[in-house]
Design a protein around this motif. Structure first.
Motif, PDB file in Angstrom:
ATOM      1  N   VAL A 209     -13.116  18.300 -46.930  1.00 54.59           N
ATOM      2  CA  VAL A 209     -12.247  17.303 -47.559  1.00 54.59           C
ATOM      3  C   VAL A 209     -13.092  16.335 -48.379  1.00 54.59           C
ATOM      4  CG1 VAL A 209     -10.474  15.552 -47.188  1.00 54.59           C
ATOM      5  CG2 VAL A 209     -10.703  17.446 -45.579  1.00 54.59           C
ATOM      6  N   CYS A 210     -12.699  16.117 -49.622  1.00 54.98           N
ATOM      7  CA  CYS A 210     -13.389  15.133 -50.462  1.00 54.98           C
ATOM      8  C   CYS A 210     -12.809  13.750 -50.186  1.00 54.98           C
ATOM      9  CB  CYS A 210     -13.208  15.465 -51.940  1.00 54.98           C
ATOM     10  SG  CYS A 210     -14.074  16.949 -52.455  1.00 54.98           S
ATOM     11  N   GLN A 211     -13.634  12.842 -49.638  1.00 56.77           N
ATOM     12  CA  GLN A 211     -13.149  11.481 -49.399  1.00 56.77           C
ATOM     13  C   GLN A 211     -13.019  10.712 -50.704  1.00 56.77           C
ATOM     14  OE1 GLN A 211     -15.895  12.712 -47.861  1.00 56.77           O
ATOM     15  NE2 GLN A 211     -15.422  12.793 -45.683  1.00 56.77           N
TER      16      GLN A 211
ATOM     17  N   PRO B  96     -18.043   9.169 -36.710  1.00 59.85           N
ATOM     18  CA  PRO B  96     -19.162   9.751 -35.970  1.00 59.85           C
ATOM     19  C   PRO B  96     -18.649  10.527 -34.759  1.00 59.85           C
ATOM     20  CG  PRO B  96     -18.958   7.426 -35.440  1.00 59.85           C
ATOM     21  CD  PRO B  96     -17.949   7.707 -36.520  1.00 59.85           C
ATOM     22  N   TYR B  97     -19.470  11.431 -34.230  1.00 59.53           N
ATOM     23  CA  TYR B  97     -19.053  12.248 -33.100  1.00 59.53           C
ATOM     24  C   TYR B  97     -18.879  11.439 -31.816  1.00 59.53           C
ATOM     25  CZ  TYR B  97     -19.289  16.608 -35.650  1.00 59.53           C
ATOM     26  OH  TYR B  97     -19.040  17.619 -36.536  1.00 59.53           O
ATOM     27  N   SER B  98     -19.411  10.211 -31.804  1.00 56.62           N
ATOM     28  CA  SER B  98     -19.195   9.340 -30.642  1.00 56.62           C
ATOM     29  C   SER B  98     -17.723   8.957 -30.501  1.00 56.62           C
ATOM     30  CB  SER B  98     -20.058   8.081 -30.756  1.00 56.62           C
ATOM     31  OG  SER B  98     -19.733   7.361 -31.934  1.00 56.62           O
ATOM     32  N   GLU B  99     -16.949   9.106 -31.589  1.00 53.67           N
ATOM     33  CA  GLU B  99     -15.523   8.778 -31.565  1.00 53.67           C
ATOM     34  C   GLU B  99     -14.651  10.014 -31.421  1.00 53.67           C
ATOM     35  OE1 GLU B  99     -14.203   6.018 -34.541  1.00 53.67           O
ATOM     36  OE2 GLU B  99     -16.176   5.085 -34.704  1.00 53.67           O
ATOM     37  N   LEU B 100     -15.229  11.103 -30.908  1.00 58.88           N
ATOM     38  CA  LEU B 100     -14.503  12.367 -30.784  1.00 58.88           C
ATOM     39  C   LEU B 100     -13.239  12.236 -29.950  1.00 58.88           C
ATOM     40  CD1 LEU B 100     -14.330  15.485 -31.052  1.00 58.88           C
ATOM     41  CD2 LEU B 100     -15.801  15.650 -29.040  1.00 58.88           C
ATOM     42  N   TRP B 101     -13.361  11.665 -28.737  1.00 56.53           N
ATOM     43  CA  TRP B 101     -12.201  11.565 -27.851  1.00 56.53           C
ATOM     44  C   TRP B 101     -11.143  10.624 -28.420  1.00 56.53           C
ATOM     45  CZ3 TRP B 101     -11.642  15.391 -24.871  1.00 56.53           C
ATOM     46  CH2 TRP B 101     -12.745  16.020 -24.302  1.00 56.53           C
ATOM     47  N   GLY B 102     -11.581   9.574 -29.095  1.00 58.02           N
ATOM     48  CA  GLY B 102     -10.616   8.674 -29.740  1.00 58.02           C
ATOM     49  C   GLY B 102      -9.830   9.385 -30.822  1.00 58.02           C
ATOM     50  N   CYS B 103     -10.488  10.267 -31.567  1.00 58.37           N
ATOM     51  CA  CYS B 103      -9.829  11.044 -32.621  1.00 58.37           C
ATOM     52  C   CYS B 103      -8.814  12.016 -32.022  1.00 58.37           C
ATOM     53  CB  CYS B 103     -10.880  11.798 -33.439  1.00 58.37           C
ATOM     54  SG  CYS B 103     -10.224  12.671 -34.872  1.00 58.37           S
TER      55      CYS B 103
ATOM     56  N   VAL C  26      -9.139  29.060 -28.619  1.00 59.34           N
ATOM     57  CA  VAL C  26     -10.108  28.084 -28.111  1.00 59.34           C
ATOM     58  C   VAL C  26     -10.665  27.218 -29.235  1.00 59.34           C
ATOM     59  CG1 VAL C  26     -12.394  27.834 -27.052  1.00 59.34           C
ATOM     60  CG2 VAL C  26     -10.752  29.459 -26.107  1.00 59.34           C
ATOM     61  N   ILE C  27     -10.970  27.820 -30.372  1.00 55.92           N
ATOM     62  CA  ILE C  27     -11.688  27.113 -31.436  1.00 55.92           C
ATOM     63  C   ILE C  27     -10.777  26.334 -32.379  1.00 55.92           C
ATOM     64  CG2 ILE C  27     -13.168  27.482 -33.466  1.00 55.92           C
ATOM     65  CD1 ILE C  27     -14.638  27.714 -30.815  1.00 55.92           C
ATOM     66  N   SER C  28      -9.510  26.758 -32.563  1.00 56.28           N
ATOM     67  CA  SER C  28      -8.614  26.106 -33.533  1.00 56.28           C
ATOM     68  C   SER C  28      -8.506  24.587 -33.362  1.00 56.28           C
ATOM     69  CB  SER C  28      -7.215  26.732 -33.478  1.00 56.28           C
ATOM     70  OG  SER C  28      -7.195  27.940 -34.179  1.00 56.28           O
ATOM     71  N   PRO C  29      -8.270  24.074 -32.135  1.00 57.04           N
ATOM     72  CA  PRO C  29      -8.191  22.617 -31.984  1.00 57.04           C
ATOM     73  C   PRO C  29      -9.494  21.910 -32.350  1.00 57.04           C
ATOM     74  CG  PRO C  29      -7.337  23.721 -30.035  1.00 57.04           C
ATOM     75  CD  PRO C  29      -8.023  24.758 -30.861  1.00 57.04           C
ATOM     76  N   LEU C  30     -10.633  22.526 -32.026  1.00 58.00           N
ATOM     77  CA  LEU C  30     -11.927  21.920 -32.331  1.00 58.00           C
ATOM     78  C   LEU C  30     -12.165  21.865 -33.834  1.00 58.00           C
ATOM     79  CD1 LEU C  30     -14.098  23.701 -29.595  1.00 58.00           C
ATOM     80  CD2 LEU C  30     -12.980  21.462 -29.471  1.00 58.00           C
ATOM     81  N   GLU C  31     -11.769  22.924 -34.532  1.00 56.95           N
ATOM     82  CA  GLU C  31     -11.928  22.937 -35.989  1.00 56.95           C
ATOM     83  C   GLU C  31     -11.023  21.909 -36.655  1.00 56.95           C
ATOM     84  OE1 GLU C  31     -13.051  24.026 -39.904  1.00 56.95           O
ATOM     85  OE2 GLU C  31     -14.030  24.097 -37.950  1.00 56.95           O
ATOM     86  N   LEU C  32      -9.802  21.760 -36.135  1.00 62.69           N
ATOM     87  CA  LEU C  32      -8.881  20.759 -36.682  1.00 62.69           C
ATOM     88  C   LEU C  32      -9.438  19.355 -36.499  1.00 62.69           C
ATOM     89  CD1 LEU C  32      -5.988  20.581 -37.966  1.00 62.69           C
ATOM     90  CD2 LEU C  32      -5.182  20.012 -35.678  1.00 62.69           C
ATOM     91  N   ILE C  33      -9.989  19.088 -35.309  1.00 66.11           N
ATOM     92  CA  ILE C  33     -10.581  17.775 -35.041  1.00 66.11           C
ATOM     93  C   ILE C  33     -11.804  17.552 -35.919  1.00 66.11           C
ATOM     94  CG2 ILE C  33     -11.783  16.393 -33.292  1.00 66.11           C
ATOM     95  CD1 ILE C  33      -8.734  16.475 -32.986  1.00 66.11           C
ATOM     96  N   ARG C  34     -12.611  18.609 -36.121  1.00 66.95           N
ATOM     97  CA  ARG C  34     -13.779  18.479 -37.000  1.00 66.95           C
ATOM     98  C   ARG C  34     -13.365  18.076 -38.409  1.00 66.95           C
ATOM     99  NH1 ARG C  34     -16.394  20.531 -41.031  1.00 66.95           N
ATOM    100  NH2 ARG C  34     -14.665  21.950 -41.419  1.00 66.95           N
ATOM    101  N   THR C  35     -12.279  18.692 -38.908  1.00 56.77           N
ATOM    102  CA  THR C  35     -11.787  18.361 -40.244  1.00 56.77           C
ATOM    103  C   THR C  35     -11.301  16.918 -40.304  1.00 56.77           C
ATOM    104  OG1 THR C  35     -11.104  20.665 -40.544  1.00 56.77           O
ATOM    105  CG2 THR C  35     -10.181  19.056 -42.064  1.00 56.77           C
ATOM    106  N   LYS C  36     -10.574  16.474 -39.268  1.00 56.29           N
ATOM    107  CA  LYS C  36     -10.094  15.090 -39.221  1.00 56.29           C
ATOM    108  C   LYS C  36     -11.260  14.100 -39.231  1.00 56.29           C
ATOM    109  CE  LYS C  36      -5.716  15.733 -36.685  1.00 56.29           C
ATOM    110  NZ  LYS C  36      -4.838  14.933 -37.557  1.00 56.29           N
ATOM    111  N   MET C  37     -12.265  14.372 -38.418  1.00 55.12           N
ATOM    112  CA  MET C  37     -13.405  13.467 -38.331  1.00 55.12           C
ATOM    113  C   MET C  37     -14.180  13.429 -39.638  1.00 55.12           C
ATOM    114  SD  MET C  37     -14.738  14.136 -34.441  1.00 55.12           S
ATOM    115  CE  MET C  37     -15.774  12.677 -34.437  1.00 55.12           C
ATOM    116  N   GLN C  38     -14.290  14.587 -40.275  1.00 57.55           N
ATOM    117  CA  GLN C  38     -15.004  14.635 -41.553  1.00 57.55           C
ATOM    118  C   GLN C  38     -14.235  13.900 -42.650  1.00 57.55           C
ATOM    119  OE1 GLN C  38     -14.373  17.503 -44.337  1.00 57.55           O
ATOM    120  NE2 GLN C  38     -15.525  16.017 -45.528  1.00 57.55           N
TER     121      GLN C  38
END
Length: 329
Positions: free
Chosen positions: A64-66, A172-179, A155-167
């Motif tokens: 995603v281009c910010q 930062p990855y410290s906010e993973l659970w908050g995301c 297994v991987i789909s939710p993790l990839e979706l969260i990775r896209t949201k965070m990006q």
């Protein structure tokens, strides 16, 4: 031959072989996709909120281009290229050889575990099914490939979706659970599997066709050349042909999945609710209405060119790794 060879190495060794194959595949295939993206951005620059798909040879990832500048920083500088070879030469000359692997490290966090789950599950299921259905059963690779891919994607789909949201939100990855909590609170728990449907519709049939073709071609080649065990060349050839065949047969679902991934990524970048997205079949109908059957087979040659070598490198490296461990056991 197949069952004995599979049972002679442990699941941990299968995981090590598959992770090595995943890394080697990524190192070979990523530069091709980086050059493709650079050529695309030259024709139609990426803007704020826009997405493009990035493939490291194992998985498709949404980038995603910010804002305009952040996308430029991903592909460094707006060097003008006259073609693929010219792009390779100029990227290496002006930006350094490491630029050919732009964006690779973060995607490997998802791609390597997904590959390990997929290949290890397939081998374990294949050995089990051959014990029940017979060593030459054509049904066992179909079933094992389908179930293994279904499990890996789930297994991987939710993790990839969260990775896209965070990006997209530059978290930062410290906010993973908050995301994750934010996504669940906004759109519900099942929202973590947005895009799962189109991915399954493409990947499960692809996996079934691929493993059926691969096991069949490998067996025929071993018979023809009187090999007791497939060598590197045999695995490479069978992998390339099987990957190309499966890619062609599942192309319409790949077109739908690509459009769906980009739609979800752009909506997330704009902060829109995921509840308004189109379903898989709506997207397919829209493509049929707008472009006809040709639209569902768009990108035929680029997909085959990308998938065939990736499958060949991955499976031949994986089989080589298993043979390595087998000899030492």
């Amino acid at each position: 031959m197949g069952e004995r060879s599979r049972s002679s190495i442990s699941p941990v060794q299968q995981m090590m072989a598959s992770s090595t194959g995943a890394l080697v595949t990524s190192l070979f295939v990523t530069p091709l996709d980086v050059v493709k993206i650079r050529l695309q951005s030259q024709q139609a620059p990426f803007h704020h909120g826009k997405c493009f798909l990035y493939c490291n040879g194992l998985m498709d990832h949404v980038y995603v281009c910010q804002n305009g500048n952040s996308c430029n920083s991903w592909y460094k500088t707006r060097t003008q290229f006259s073609g693929t070879l010219d792009a390779f030469v100029k990227i290496i000359r002006y930006e350094g050889i490491r630029s050919l692997w732009s964006g690779l490290p973060p995607t490997l966090v998802m791609a390597i575990p997904s590959t390990v789950i997929y290949f290890t599950t397939y081998d374990q299921l294949q050995a089990f099914l051959r014990g029940r259905l017979g060593p030459q059963s054509s049904l066992s690779p179909l079933l094992a490939g389908s179930v293994a891919r279904l499990g890996a994607v789930t297994v991987i789909s939710p993790l990839e979706l969260i990775r896209t949201k965070m990006q997209s939100r530059r978290l930062p990855y410290s906010e993973l659970w908050g995301c994750i909590r934010s996504a669940v609170n906004q759109d519900g728990l099942l929202s973590l599997w947005r895009g799962w449907g189109p991915t399954i519709l493409r990947d499960v049939p692809f996996s079934a066709f691929y493993w059926f073709s691969y096991e069949t071609i490998k067996f025929r080649l071993c018979e023809k050349y009187r090999l007791t065990q497939a060598n590197f060349a045999t695995s490479f050839t069978a992998g390339a042909v099987s990957g190309a065949t499966a890619a062609i047969l599942t192309l319409p679902f790949d077109v739908v999945k690509t459009r769906r991934q980009i739609q979800l990524g752009e909506m997330d970048a704009l902060g829109a609710s995921m509840k308004t997205t189109s379903s898989t079949w709506q997207i397919m109908r829209n493509i049929w209405v707008e472009l006809g059957y040709r639209g569902l087979f768009a990108g035929f040659m680029p997909r085959v060119i990308k998938v065939a070598p990736a499958c060949a490198i991955m499976i031949s490296t994986y089989e080589f790794g298993k043979a390595f461990f087998r000899e030492r056991n």
